[in-house]
Design an enzyme around this catalytic site. Structure first.
Site, PDB file in Angstrom:
ATOM      1  N   GLY A  48      26.925  -4.529 126.061  1.00 39.55           N
ATOM      2  CA  GLY A  48      26.614  -4.480 124.540  1.00 39.55           C
ATOM      3  C   GLY A  48      27.388  -2.791 124.112  1.00 39.55           C
ATOM      4  O   GLY A  48      28.467  -2.762 124.596  1.00 39.55           O
ATOM      5  N   ARG A  49      26.669  -2.233 123.016  1.00 42.52           N
ATOM      6  CA  ARG A  49      27.317  -1.155 122.365  1.00 42.52           C
ATOM      7  C   ARG A  49      27.873  -0.052 123.523  1.00 42.52           C
ATOM      8  O   ARG A  49      29.174   0.184 123.733  1.00 42.52           O
ATOM      9  CB  ARG A  49      26.489  -0.468 121.726  1.00 42.52           C
ATOM     10  N   ILE A  50      26.929   0.409 124.552  1.00 39.25           N
ATOM     11  CA  ILE A  50      27.350   1.433 125.596  1.00 39.25           C
ATOM     12  C   ILE A  50      28.314   0.736 126.571  1.00 39.25           C
ATOM     13  O   ILE A  50      29.147   1.251 126.912  1.00 39.25           O
ATOM     14  CB  ILE A  50      26.023   2.060 125.962  1.00 39.25           C
ATOM     15  N   ARG A  97      24.743 -11.357 128.838  1.00 36.85           N
ATOM     16  CA  ARG A  97      23.789 -12.545 128.881  1.00 36.85           C
ATOM     17  C   ARG A  97      24.446 -13.527 127.711  1.00 36.85           C
ATOM     18  O   ARG A  97      24.437 -14.610 128.081  1.00 36.85           O
ATOM     19  CB  ARG A  97      22.543 -11.835 128.304  1.00 36.85           C
ATOM     20  N   THR A  98      24.986 -12.980 126.884  1.00 39.93           N
ATOM     21  CA  THR A  98      25.665 -13.708 125.746  1.00 39.93           C
ATOM     22  C   THR A  98      27.204 -13.618 125.578  1.00 39.93           C
ATOM     23  O   THR A  98      27.677 -12.407 125.755  1.00 39.93           O
ATOM     24  CB  THR A  98      25.255 -13.116 124.439  1.00 39.93           C
ATOM     25  N   ALA A 140      21.111   3.263 132.189  1.00 41.03           N
ATOM     26  CA  ALA A 140      20.387   2.289 131.481  1.00 41.03           C
ATOM     27  C   ALA A 140      18.973   2.997 131.560  1.00 41.03           C
ATOM     28  O   ALA A 140      18.496   3.883 130.809  1.00 41.03           O
ATOM     29  CB  ALA A 140      20.741   1.042 131.584  1.00 41.03           C
ATOM     30  N   ARG A 141      18.135   2.266 132.310  1.00 39.11           N
ATOM     31  CA  ARG A 141      16.880   2.789 132.658  1.00 39.11           C
ATOM     32  C   ARG A 141      16.504   2.478 134.227  1.00 39.11           C
ATOM     33  O   ARG A 141      17.149   1.474 134.857  1.00 39.11           O
ATOM     34  CB  ARG A 141      15.862   1.808 131.913  1.00 39.11           C
ATOM     35  N   GLU A 173      10.434   8.138 136.663  1.00 38.72           N
ATOM     36  CA  GLU A 173      10.949   9.231 135.873  1.00 38.72           C
ATOM     37  C   GLU A 173       9.805  10.236 135.684  1.00 38.72           C
ATOM     38  O   GLU A 173       8.652   9.550 135.150  1.00 38.72           O
ATOM     39  CB  GLU A 173      11.565   8.949 134.761  1.00 38.72           C
ATOM     40  N   HIS A 211      18.422  12.591 132.852  1.00 33.62           N
ATOM     41  CA  HIS A 211      18.381  11.776 131.758  1.00 33.62           C
ATOM     42  C   HIS A 211      19.120  12.630 130.751  1.00 33.62           C
ATOM     43  O   HIS A 211      18.593  12.838 129.662  1.00 33.62           O
ATOM     44  CB  HIS A 211      16.984  11.513 131.440  1.00 33.62           C
ATOM     45  N   GLY A 261      21.750  11.361 128.870  1.00 34.80           N
ATOM     46  CA  GLY A 261      22.696  10.429 128.167  1.00 34.80           C
ATOM     47  C   GLY A 261      23.012  10.927 126.630  1.00 34.80           C
ATOM     48  O   GLY A 261      23.899  10.896 126.536  1.00 34.80           O
TER      49      GLY A 261
HETATM   50  P1  NAP Z   1      22.821  -3.211 123.486  1.00 36.86           P
HETATM   51  O1  NAP Z   1      23.851  -2.799 122.480  1.00 36.86           O
HETATM   52  O2  NAP Z   1      21.539  -4.049 123.015  1.00 36.86           O
HETATM   53  O3  NAP Z   1      23.451  -3.875 124.950  1.00 36.86           O
HETATM   54  C1  NAP Z   1      22.562  -4.233 125.717  1.00 36.86           C
HETATM   55  C2  NAP Z   1      23.522  -5.505 126.530  1.00 36.86           C
HETATM   56  O4  NAP Z   1      22.873  -5.803 127.831  1.00 36.86           O
HETATM   57  C3  NAP Z   1      23.628  -6.655 125.619  1.00 36.86           C
HETATM   58  O5  NAP Z   1      24.912  -7.057 125.526  1.00 36.86           O
HETATM   59  C4  NAP Z   1      22.661  -7.545 126.212  1.00 36.86           C
HETATM   60  O6  NAP Z   1      23.243  -9.015 125.975  1.00 36.86           O
HETATM   61  C5  NAP Z   1      22.898  -7.381 127.558  1.00 36.86           C
HETATM   62  N1  NAP Z   1      21.910  -8.031 128.342  1.00 36.86           N
HETATM   63  C6  NAP Z   1      20.258  -7.749 128.099  1.00 36.86           C
HETATM   64  N2  NAP Z   1      19.592  -8.570 128.915  1.00 36.86           N
HETATM   65  C7  NAP Z   1      20.321  -8.634 129.717  1.00 36.86           C
HETATM   66  C8  NAP Z   1      20.312  -9.432 130.990  1.00 36.86           C
HETATM   67  N3  NAP Z   1      19.028  -9.776 131.365  1.00 36.86           N
HETATM   68  N4  NAP Z   1      21.413  -9.796 131.564  1.00 36.86           N
HETATM   69  C9  NAP Z   1      22.732  -9.579 131.297  1.00 36.86           C
HETATM   70  N5  NAP Z   1      22.875  -8.879 130.098  1.00 36.86           N
HETATM   71  C10 NAP Z   1      21.624  -8.506 129.446  1.00 36.86           C
HETATM   72  O7  NAP Z   1      22.155  -1.883 124.068  1.00 36.86           O
HETATM   73  P2  NAP Z   1      22.872  -0.419 124.072  1.00 36.86           P
HETATM   74  O8  NAP Z   1      22.889   0.464 122.828  1.00 36.86           O
HETATM   75  O9  NAP Z   1      24.342  -0.675 124.704  1.00 36.86           O
HETATM   76  O10 NAP Z   1      21.861   0.260 125.065  1.00 36.86           O
HETATM   77  C11 NAP Z   1      21.626  -0.259 126.349  1.00 36.86           C
HETATM   78  C12 NAP Z   1      20.682   0.556 127.028  1.00 36.86           C
HETATM   79  O11 NAP Z   1      20.977   1.812 127.632  1.00 36.86           O
HETATM   80  C13 NAP Z   1      19.410   0.755 126.007  1.00 36.86           C
HETATM   81  O12 NAP Z   1      18.517  -0.344 126.167  1.00 36.86           O
HETATM   82  C14 NAP Z   1      18.599   2.016 127.012  1.00 36.86           C
HETATM   83  O13 NAP Z   1      17.798   1.729 127.816  1.00 36.86           O
HETATM   84  C15 NAP Z   1      19.787   2.465 127.478  1.00 36.86           C
HETATM   85  N6  NAP Z   1      20.258   3.917 127.024  1.00 36.86           N
HETATM   86  C16 NAP Z   1      20.100   5.023 128.061  1.00 36.86           C
HETATM   87  C17 NAP Z   1      20.449   6.132 127.725  1.00 36.86           C
HETATM   88  C18 NAP Z   1      20.332   7.603 128.519  1.00 36.86           C
HETATM   89  O14 NAP Z   1      19.988   8.599 128.173  1.00 36.86           O
HETATM   90  N7  NAP Z   1      20.467   7.312 129.836  1.00 36.86           N
HETATM   91  C19 NAP Z   1      20.996   6.379 126.323  1.00 36.86           C
HETATM   92  C20 NAP Z   1      20.942   5.483 125.508  1.00 36.86           C
HETATM   93  C21 NAP Z   1      20.545   4.106 126.040  1.00 36.86           C
HETATM   94  P3  NAP Z   1      22.763  -9.933 124.712  1.00 36.86           P
HETATM   95  O15 NAP Z   1      24.021  -9.451 123.828  1.00 36.86           O
HETATM   96  O16 NAP Z   1      22.490 -11.071 124.993  1.00 36.86           O
HETATM   97  O17 NAP Z   1      21.547  -9.180 123.907  1.00 36.86           O
END
Ligand code: NAP
Length: 318
Positions: free
Chosen positions: A155-157, A178-179, A237-238, A267, A285, A287
């Site tokens: 995804g974005r990150i 996933r997609t 991530a988490r 956590e 944590h 991030g």
């Molecule tokens: P995002 O843009 O929604 O990207 C998540 C990606 O994961 C999407 O491409 C999604 O696919 C894919 N995905 C979801 N479920 C899946 C599965 N079962 N199998 C394979 N791929 C799957 O989110 P983001 O902004 O990158 O953030 C990701 C996560 O990072 C957040 O949800 C958060 O928990 C974590 N995070 C952590 C920190 C920190 O402080 N450490 C900071 C920010 C975020 P689809 O395109 O199909 O939806």
């Protein structure tokens, strides 16, 4: 409208909030208790919660007719909110995507480099007065440039990590998601349909999927067993996406070379076994922990609250 903010936030965020709302800022940094969540939903029109505030079924069950109609979450991850239960109780939920992307990708690269190059271990040795000077075979780590990086969740990150790894370190990127994605900025990034094939074919694996019932323990014993003994696992991530007990075992048995973690399954509890291992980098944590990023996140959450108050479409619904 009355807005309840569950933690102290950077001053510009509070100023923006106060310009539009009658604001209550809770002064504690601890997660909200059940009673505090009930009171927040009962006495305010909008609640701005964050990580750790467990807005789950029992809270909504305790407030059958909440005054609040929006949970404007501070953070992109919203796995602490039962979104279906919130919606059933009449609340919309928003988050703060995008604002967190670069900072979190930077922490992934920090962990990759620290884990591969044994930075934490080296710093501990020096601070303990145990450094006896440079020598050619001291603390040899994994050379990151040109290696293969596996990204779980593109995804974005995930994509921001891939850009840094490909364009900054000449890494080959493989990913599991996933997609199917069109990734014009990342020519040569290879999708891998099978998670275990990805885990087994990379020198470093970074976890960047959201936490969900589907991704709980996605990185389990079998996925870790697929990794190569010289490989490192990074999780930004988490925590509960990785089976932490299985990770401890894999590290203790030398089945993987190291790990870099920003998040933990229970956590803020971090297993003693992880703390005891030199080849594990442990961050608290961090991030998104940069003032301008946290300010941006807060302003985004306030924008969502304002859009709700003015009857406009929510910018970041989940
Ligand atoms: P995002 O843009 O929604 O990207 C998540 C990606 O994961 C999407 O491409 C999604 O696919 C894919 N995905 C979801 N479920 C899946 C599965 N079962 N199998 C394979 N791929 C799957 O989110 P983001 O902004 O990158 O953030 C990701 C996560 O990072 C957040 O949800 C958060 O928990 C974590 N995070 C952590 C920190 C920190 O402080 N450490 C900071 C920010 C975020 P689809 O395109 O199909 O939806």
């Amino acid at each position: 409208m009355k807005l309840y903010i569950s933690r102290p936030l950077p001053e510009p965020v509070l100023e923006a909030a106060r310009a539009s709302f009658d604001v209550t800022v809770r002064e504690s940094n601890a997660p909200l208790t059940h009673d505090e969540m009930v009171a927040a939903l009962t006495g305010h029109d909008i609640v701005l919660p964050t990580l750790g505030d467990q807005f789950r079924q029992p809270v909504f069950a305790a407030v059958p007719a909440p005054r609040a109609r929006l949970l404007a979450n501070f953070g992109v991850g919203y796995n602490h909110i039962d979104v279906a239960a919130a919606k059933a109780a009449g609340l919309a939920v928003t988050n703060t995507p995008g604002a967190v992307t670069d900072a979190t990708a930077d922490i992934a690269l920090t962990l990759m480099l620290m884990s591969a190059r044994r930075a934490g271990e080296g710093e501990r040795m020096l601070r303990a007065g145990r450094w006896e000077g440079w020598h050619p075979t001291q603390m040899l780590g994994l050379h990151v440039s040109g290696k293969t990086l596996g990204i779980v969740g593109m995804g974005r990150i995930g994509q921001a990590i891939a850009r840094r790894a490909m364009h900054g370190f000449g890494m080959t990127v493989r990913y599991f998601t996933r997609t199917p994605k069109a990734l014009p900025e990342l020519p040569g990034a290879v999708p891998v349909a099978d998670l275990h094939s990805l885990m087994g074919s990379c020198d470093m694996v970074v976890i960047a999927v959201p936490a969900s019932p589907e991704t709980h323990h996605l990185i389990d014993r079998a996925a870790l067993a697929a990794m190569q003994p010289h490989a490192h696992l990074i999780n930004i991530a988490r925590g509960d996406i990785v089976d932490e007990a299985a990770l401890v075992e894999a590290l203790q048995e030398g089945r993987i070379a190291g790990a870099g973690l920003d998040v933990y399954e229970f956590e803020p509890r971090v297993p003693e076994a992880l703390i005891a291992m030199e080849n594990v980098v442990l961050l608290p944590h961090l991030g998104t922990a940069a003032l301008e990023v946290r300010t941006q996140m807060g302003l985004m959450a306030v924008d969502n609250a304002r859009a709700f108050a003015e009857g406009h479409p929510l910018p970041n619904p989940v």
